[in-house]
Write a protein that holds these residues in place. Structure first.
Motif, PDB file in Angstrom:
ATOM      1  N   GLY A   1       4.757  -4.212  -3.157  1.00 42.30           N
ATOM      2  CA  GLY A   1       3.958  -5.045  -3.677  1.00 42.30           C
ATOM      3  C   GLY A   1       3.939  -4.816  -5.343  1.00 42.30           C
ATOM      4  O   GLY A   1       4.509  -3.765  -5.887  1.00 42.30           O
ATOM      5  N   THR A   2       3.218  -5.533  -6.081  1.00 45.20           N
ATOM      6  CA  THR A   2       3.301  -5.526  -7.373  1.00 45.20           C
ATOM      7  C   THR A   2       2.554  -4.496  -7.967  1.00 45.20           C
ATOM      8  O   THR A   2       2.556  -3.995  -9.276  1.00 45.20           O
ATOM      9  N   ARG A   3       1.714  -3.692  -7.158  1.00 49.26           N
ATOM     10  CA  ARG A   3       0.832  -2.809  -7.482  1.00 49.26           C
ATOM     11  C   ARG A   3       1.660  -1.202  -7.405  1.00 49.26           C
ATOM     12  O   ARG A   3       1.271  -0.443  -7.738  1.00 49.26           O
ATOM     13  N   GLY A   4       2.870  -1.524  -6.882  1.00 51.03           N
ATOM     14  CA  GLY A   4       3.821  -0.281  -6.935  1.00 51.03           C
ATOM     15  C   GLY A   4       3.649   0.668  -5.735  1.00 51.03           C
ATOM     16  O   GLY A   4       3.505   1.959  -6.111  1.00 51.03           O
ATOM     17  N   ALA A   5       2.956   0.217  -4.692  1.00 53.03           N
ATOM     18  CA  ALA A   5       2.883   1.456  -3.704  1.00 53.03           C
ATOM     19  C   ALA A   5       3.970   2.075  -3.302  1.00 53.03           C
ATOM     20  O   ALA A   5       5.072   1.321  -3.129  1.00 53.03           O
ATOM     21  N   VAL A   6       3.996   3.369  -2.814  1.00 55.76           N
ATOM     22  CA  VAL A   6       5.022   4.052  -2.223  1.00 55.76           C
ATOM     23  C   VAL A   6       5.008   3.755  -0.780  1.00 55.76           C
ATOM     24  O   VAL A   6       3.696   3.281  -0.220  1.00 55.76           O
ATOM     25  N   LYS A   7       5.957   3.803  -0.095  1.00 54.00           N
ATOM     26  CA  LYS A   7       6.116   3.436   1.449  1.00 54.00           C
ATOM     27  C   LYS A   7       6.046   4.761   2.328  1.00 54.00           C
ATOM     28  O   LYS A   7       6.906   5.404   2.327  1.00 54.00           O
ATOM     29  N   THR A   8       5.040   4.774   2.945  1.00 55.13           N
ATOM     30  CA  THR A   8       4.946   6.190   3.955  1.00 55.13           C
ATOM     31  C   THR A   8       4.955   5.925   5.433  1.00 55.13           C
ATOM     32  O   THR A   8       5.058   6.621   6.158  1.00 55.13           O
ATOM     33  N   ALA A   9       5.189   4.547   5.763  1.00 48.37           N
ATOM     34  CA  ALA A   9       5.494   4.085   6.860  1.00 48.37           C
ATOM     35  C   ALA A   9       6.518   2.798   6.886  1.00 48.37           C
ATOM     36  O   ALA A   9       6.283   1.964   6.311  1.00 48.37           O
TER      37      ALA A   9
END
Ligand SMILES: [Zn+2]
Length: 342
Positions: free
Chosen positions: A138-146
């Motif tokens: 997403g454009t909020r730049g979340a990192v992916k943990t799953a």
């Protein structure tokens, strides 16, 4: 592309090594020595893209306000650029890297990583943590943990051909049988528990006046937990022809097991959050449906944090772009994680 990138990483002091692959481009490993003799951090990425050669003519790389457009900008050339800048900055800051860093860039991620998977897993086993520079969520730049696990199945139906006009009673239509099977397969969807099944391609028959002798379906499957793989596989293997004169063949399986948010993943995310907080950045996390090579490294129990790369939209699409203003703090986060990830 591999040779070009080898040159770029060697220019900042890395030792490049190509792993020859027969059916794909060579995979590229770059080793950086570090101050402490601790386990390295593995930075994982890929330099293949989904675009055919010549795409740049229709989809040129260009800047529009805060967006850098172009094929592969988000998935995942910006991630590779972040690796280069974070390593270079750390070296400038500390004189030497605070720890060894291994960069591994694969050539076949978009088609399942069959040539690179073993090397990825071997390098991960030698590493303290794996940081995957795939795009942020997403454009909020979340990192992916799953990430969901991904696989595909091919169902082939062998029927009995006959002339549709002269001998309609003698045929056993593979197409009709496949249609019945697809209804059964669609019932395997269990969205509530993160299982999705999609017959995305069907093929079959030769002419309208021939009862079809063969038909196939290619089916994409996604699972949320590793333990769902066996049950789903059993359902595929148990498919039975309604028309007994038709024969079913099932091939395929789960290719990437899910990246589950285990304690190792959660600990890396916590560390990333703390680094982000130092510059008043509230770093979010996300669970996504797509798989990456991070699924492999998390799957063998190595702490993995994914989605550390660029922020933008339109991966694999004509409007693919990254947000330029997000790059500096992503590079800072990566540098901090190289320093502190354990
Ligand atoms: Zn990617």
């Amino acid at each position: 592309m591999g040779a070009f990138l080898a040159g770029s990483f060697e220019a900042i002091g890395g030792k490049a090594q190509l792993h020859h692959a027969n059916d794909y481009g060579d995979n590229l490993q770059i080793d950086f020595a570090g101050e402490k003799n601790s386990k390295p951090v593995l930075l994982l990425g890929h330099f293949d893209t989904v675009y055919p050669l010549g795409t740049l003519a229709k989809m040129p790389c260009h800047i529009e306000e805060n967006r850098l457009h172009g094929p592969g900008t988000l998935d995942m050339k910006s991630g590779i650029a972040l690796m280069l800048y974070a390593i270079e900055a750390l070296k400038a800051w500390h004189k030497e890297l605070p720890r060894p860093v291994t960069v591994f860039l694969v050539s076949d991620e978009e088609v399942g990583s069959s040539s690179s998977r073993k090397i990825t897993e071997a390098l991960a086993r030698e590493s303290a943590a794996v940081l995957v520079l795939e795009p942020a969520a997403g454009t909020r730049g979340a990192v992916k943990t799953a990430r969901k696990g991904v696989g595909d199945y091919t169902l082939t139906v062998q029927g009995v051909a006959a002339h549709a006009g002269l001998d309609p009673g003698k045929g056993h239509s593979a197409i009709l049988e496949l249609a019945r099977q697809i209804l059964t397969i669609s019932k395997m969807n269990d969205l509530q528990h993160g299982v999705s099944v999609n017959p995305g391609i069907i093929r079959g028959g030769t002419r309208t006046n021939v009862i079809a002798a063969e038909a196939t379906a290619e089916i994409d499957v996604r699972i949320k937990q590793a333990k769902q793989a066996a049950g789903l596989d059993r359902k595929f293997r148990a498919l039975k022809a309604v028309d007994k004169r038709c024969k079913l063949t099932v091939e395929g399986g789960i290719n990437r097991l899910p990246m589950e948010r285990n304690a190792g993943v959660a600990a890396l995310y916590k560390k990333a959050q703390a680094i982000a907080k130092e510059i008043d950045w509230k770093l979010e996390e996300a669970a996504v449906g797509g798989g990456s090579d991070g699924n492999f490294t998390a799957g063998i129990g190595i702490p993995t944090l994914d989605g550390m790369g660029g922020v933008g939209e339109g991966a694999h699409a004509v409007h693919e772009h990254i947000l330029i203003s997000e790059l500096p703090r992503r590079a800072l986060l990566l540098a901090g994680m190289i320093e502190q990830a354990k």
